[in-house]
Write a protein that holds these residues in place. Structure first.
Motif, short mmCIF file in Angstrom:
data_model
loop_
_atom_site.label_atom_id
_atom_site.label_comp_id
_atom_site.label_asym_id
_atom_site.label_seq_id
_atom_site.Cartn_x
_atom_site.Cartn_y
_atom_site.Cartn_z
N UNK A 160 5.09 20.24 27.27
CA UNK A 160 4.58 19.17 26.42
C UNK A 160 3.18 18.78 26.88
N UNK A 161 2.42 18.23 25.94
CA UNK A 161 1.03 17.87 26.22
C UNK A 161 0.90 16.36 26.37
N UNK A 162 0.34 15.94 27.51
CA UNK A 162 0.04 14.52 27.70
C UNK A 162 -1.14 14.12 26.81
N UNK A 163 -1.12 12.88 26.36
CA UNK A 163 -2.26 12.37 25.61
C UNK A 163 -3.36 12.01 26.61
N UNK A 164 -4.41 12.80 26.62
CA UNK A 164 -5.52 12.56 27.54
C UNK A 164 -6.82 12.92 26.83
N UNK A 165 -7.80 12.04 26.93
CA UNK A 165 -9.14 12.30 26.39
C UNK A 165 -9.09 12.66 24.91
N UNK A 166 -8.20 12.00 24.16
CA UNK A 166 -8.10 12.23 22.72
C UNK A 166 -7.28 13.43 22.31
N UNK A 167 -6.78 14.20 23.27
CA UNK A 167 -5.95 15.36 22.93
C UNK A 167 -4.58 14.90 22.45
N UNK A 168 -4.09 15.59 21.44
CA UNK A 168 -2.83 15.21 20.81
C UNK A 168 -1.99 16.45 20.57
N UNK A 169 -0.73 16.43 20.99
CA UNK A 169 0.12 17.62 20.92
C UNK A 169 0.30 18.11 19.49
N UNK A 170 0.57 17.21 18.57
CA UNK A 170 0.80 17.63 17.18
C UNK A 170 -0.46 18.24 16.58
N UNK A 171 -1.63 17.69 16.92
CA UNK A 171 -2.88 18.23 16.41
C UNK A 171 -3.16 19.61 17.00
N UNK A 172 -2.87 19.79 18.29
CA UNK A 172 -3.07 21.09 18.93
C UNK A 172 -2.17 22.15 18.29
N UNK A 177 -8.54 26.59 23.67
CA UNK A 177 -8.90 25.72 24.78
C UNK A 177 -8.69 24.26 24.38
N UNK A 178 -8.30 23.45 25.33
CA UNK A 178 -8.04 22.03 25.09
C UNK A 178 -9.24 21.23 25.56
N UNK A 179 -10.14 20.98 24.63
CA UNK A 179 -11.37 20.24 24.92
C UNK A 179 -11.25 18.84 24.35
N UNK A 180 -11.42 17.85 25.22
CA UNK A 180 -11.24 16.46 24.80
C UNK A 180 -12.48 15.88 24.15
N UNK A 181 -12.40 14.61 23.76
CA UNK A 181 -13.50 13.94 23.09
C UNK A 181 -14.74 13.83 23.98
N UNK A 182 -14.51 13.86 25.29
CA UNK A 182 -15.64 13.77 26.23
C UNK A 182 -16.39 15.09 26.37
N UNK A 183 -15.83 16.16 25.79
CA UNK A 183 -16.42 17.49 25.96
C UNK A 183 -15.85 18.25 27.13
N UNK A 184 -14.96 17.63 27.90
CA UNK A 184 -14.33 18.28 29.05
C UNK A 184 -13.21 19.20 28.58
N UNK A 185 -13.18 20.40 29.13
CA UNK A 185 -12.07 21.33 28.86
C UNK A 185 -11.00 21.10 29.91
N UNK A 186 -9.83 20.63 29.47
CA UNK A 186 -8.76 20.22 30.38
C UNK A 186 -7.75 21.32 30.64
N UNK A 187 -7.69 22.30 29.76
CA UNK A 187 -6.70 23.35 29.92
C UNK A 187 -6.68 24.23 28.69
N UNK A 188 -5.53 24.85 28.44
CA UNK A 188 -5.39 25.74 27.28
C UNK A 188 -3.97 25.69 26.76
#
Length: 359
Positions: free
Chosen positions: A166-178, A194-205
């Protein structure tokens, strides 16, 4: 406060202080996180033998950790560390520990409940079976994708990969949207995004780890490894949705916990018969049972079980067997301290001496 959290209303202040302290600890650990490759090995070719390839600098052993919980008592858990040969993906070593968890489940702070058990198993491996100590570790959970924690990797100082279902909600990332993005027509042939948040940081994949998998897994850095290397190792180890090191740790921890509970049930049954009116019956039945066995060893085993039941004082206390006494030499002291059983415990025969704590 909801009693399901394990705290009453008067505990709110203590809980708040504990969470604040844990948050500070998480921030300290995250500050020590290394997000690049900090190792000298590389992946071997599939089907190669680790003993042959290790001299060339190839990765030899991959570890996976997981924890299974008792359905009857969620505070009872079995932690597992499973080590796979990197060339064959076959299990070459496993370690288990069945414990009663003293820390309640608190969302966001799961590592403080589970990490100490896993770290204890890794330390045991360093001492007893260092030859099989993993060079990289997969954890069933999130690394950098967790808002704060990369707990196990930093404390074990191992290259570590977080593998979450499961995906934690972090930096605007959302599991259903991914998941919607992965299922979109333009991405239907992609193995990952790639899981890139609203800050532009890539948190994972988010990865489709095997063909036909409808649900992704979420990969993130746990410590001393880059995201690219983490993705490569996960794909290398995945014949099913869950990478093999974690899949085996999950399967084997469940099996070990079931066997442990069966042993505990047998022990409780034996000691439940330890009442004054039943002692003579138990002894006569045991003698009769022993007479039916032709093997001297089996006679000794059966009689030893009965003697153990006769010697233990009668009472309503139940016994919970933890591990072999060769692993817990001072059973009584271990039960009172690490085990959390104030009444202590004792080693129970016959041939396989088990340390059993009194509930």
């Amino acid at each position: 406060m909801d009693n399901s959290t394990g705290f009453s209303e008067e505990d709110d202040c203590e809980l708040m202080m504990r969470k604040q302290e844990w948050a500070r600890t998480q921030d300290i650990l995250k500050s020590k996180l290394i997000l690049e490759d900090d190792f000298e090995w590389h992946l071997p070719s599939v089907g190669s033998n680790s003993d042959q390839t290790d001299t060339k600098g190839n990765l030899k052993y991959i570890g996976g950790v997981d924890i299974s919980f008792s359905k009857e008592d969620p505070s009872t858990a079995c932690a597992a560390v499973v080590v796979l040969d990197a060339g064959t993906l076959q299990v070459v070593h496993e370690e288990f520990d069945v414990v009663r968890l003293q820390v309640p489940y608190i969302p966001g702070f799961l590592a403080f409940r589970e990490a100490p058990i896993l770290l204890g198993l890794l330390e045991r491996m360093k001492t007893n079976t260092r030859h099989f100590y993993p060079q990289v570790l997969m954890v069933d959970g999130n690394g950098l994708l967790h808002p704060r924690a990369c707990h196990v990797g930093v404390l074990a100082d191992l290259p570590t990969i977080g593998v979450g279902k499961n995906l934690h909600h972090v930096d605007g990332l959302n599991q259903s949207e991914v998941r919607r993005q992965l299922e979109a027509k333009e991405n239907c042939n992609k193995e990952l995004i790639l899981l890139t948040g609203q800050s532009g940081t890539t948190w994972g994949a988010a990865i489709r780890s095997c063909p036909g998998s409808s649900k992704p897994i979420y990969i993130s850095v746990g410590h001393r490894i880059s995201l690219d290397s983490a993705i490569g190792i996960v794909k290398f180890c995945s014949n099913y949705r869950i990478p093999e090191p974690i899949r085996q740790a999950d399967i084997r921890s469940k099996v070990f916990l079931q066997k442990h509970q069966e042993m505990a049930h047998i022990t409780r049954t034996i000691f439940a018969s330890n009442k004054s009116k039943q002692k003579n019956i138990l002894w006569k039945s045991t003698a009769k049972m022993a007479a039916t066995f032709s093997s001297v060893m089996w006679k000794i085993l059966v009689i030893a079980v009965a003697i153990a039941a006769l010697l233990v004082p009668s009472g309503e206390g139940k016994f919970v067997c933890q591990a072999k006494c060769q692993d817990i030499p001072d059973c009584d002291n271990w039960c009172k301290t690490a085990g959390g059983y104030p009444q202590g415990g004792q080693c129970v025969p016959p041939l396989y001496q088990f340390c059993c704590c009194i509930e």
